[in-house]
Design an enzyme around this catalytic site. Sequence first.
Site, short mmCIF file in Angstrom:
data_model
loop_
_atom_site.label_atom_id
_atom_site.label_comp_id
_atom_site.label_asym_id
_atom_site.label_seq_id
_atom_site.Cartn_x
_atom_site.Cartn_y
_atom_site.Cartn_z
N CYS A 79 53.69 -25.35 -6.45
CA CYS A 79 55.02 -25.60 -6.26
C CYS A 79 55.44 -24.10 -6.82
O CYS A 79 55.46 -23.84 -6.05
CB CYS A 79 55.87 -26.13 -8.07
SG CYS A 79 57.21 -26.50 -8.45
N HIS A 181 54.47 -31.40 -7.20
CA HIS A 181 54.19 -31.33 -8.13
C HIS A 181 52.62 -32.47 -8.32
O HIS A 181 52.47 -33.76 -8.45
CB HIS A 181 53.77 -31.49 -9.50
CG HIS A 181 55.00 -30.04 -10.26
ND1 HIS A 181 54.11 -29.81 -10.79
CD2 HIS A 181 55.79 -30.05 -9.89
CE1 HIS A 181 55.41 -28.63 -10.91
NE2 HIS A 181 56.42 -28.78 -10.89
N GLU A 183 49.48 -32.63 -9.62
CA GLU A 183 49.38 -33.72 -10.96
C GLU A 183 50.02 -34.59 -11.38
O GLU A 183 50.64 -35.60 -12.52
CB GLU A 183 49.00 -32.70 -11.76
CG GLU A 183 50.84 -32.39 -12.50
CD GLU A 183 51.18 -31.48 -11.53
OE1 GLU A 183 52.28 -30.26 -12.29
OE2 GLU A 183 50.99 -30.58 -10.89
#
Length: 201
Positions: A79, A181, A183
Amino acid sequence: MIAIVDYGVGNLKSVNKAFQYLGFQSLITSDPKEIDKSDAIVLPGVGAFKDAMEQLKKNDLAQCIKENAEKKKLILGICLGMQLLYEKSYEDGEWEGLGLLKGEIVKFNSQLKIPHMGWNKLSKRFDDDLGRGIQDGEYVYFVHSYYLDTHAKDDILFNTQYDVDVPAVVRNGNIIGMQFHPEKSGGTGLKLLRNFGELIK
C-alpha cells in the site's frame, strides 16, 4: 526471517500474522541491525507519504532499506509502502521517496469516489513467480487516493481498473510492491504473500 519494518505507520500485526499463518518466520522491528540480519524486508504503510518518509529518515531506516536493496535483498512494499519505493509523490505537496523504482505517485483525477476503497480485480500483464497461481480477475482489497504513474511498464505484473489503469503489483528484480493489502485480501492475498516468501533464497 522476514523483517516487517515498524516506523510508526502501517498494518503491522496483521501482516505479521499472515506470514506466521503461512509458516514463515517474521519479526516486527525498527532496529536497523535486525533488518540487516533478515532474509527479506516488508515495508507496510497506512497514512500520508510525507509523514512516512520523515519517520523512515528520522530512525535511519530509509538508509538501511536502500543499503539492503543494493545487496539484492528482497523488499516488499505494501500500500503506502509500495508508493514509498518510488522517486516522488505529489500527495499534499511534492516529496522525495526512496527512489528504488522509477515512477511518481499522483492523485486520482476521476469522477469516481476517492479514496479507491474496497475489492477490485487484478488483470495479469506478465507471468512471474510472484504471481504463480493467481488467475486473471481475482479480487484484492484496496484503500488509496494516490496511484503509481510510471513509464517502466515492464515492471507492472498486475493492473486494476479505477477509471485509469492502476498498477497493482510491481516487480523489478528484488524490489516488489503491492498497492492493495494482501493481508486483508483473503486467499488471493495469502497466495501472493506465500509466493513472496518462497522467493527468499
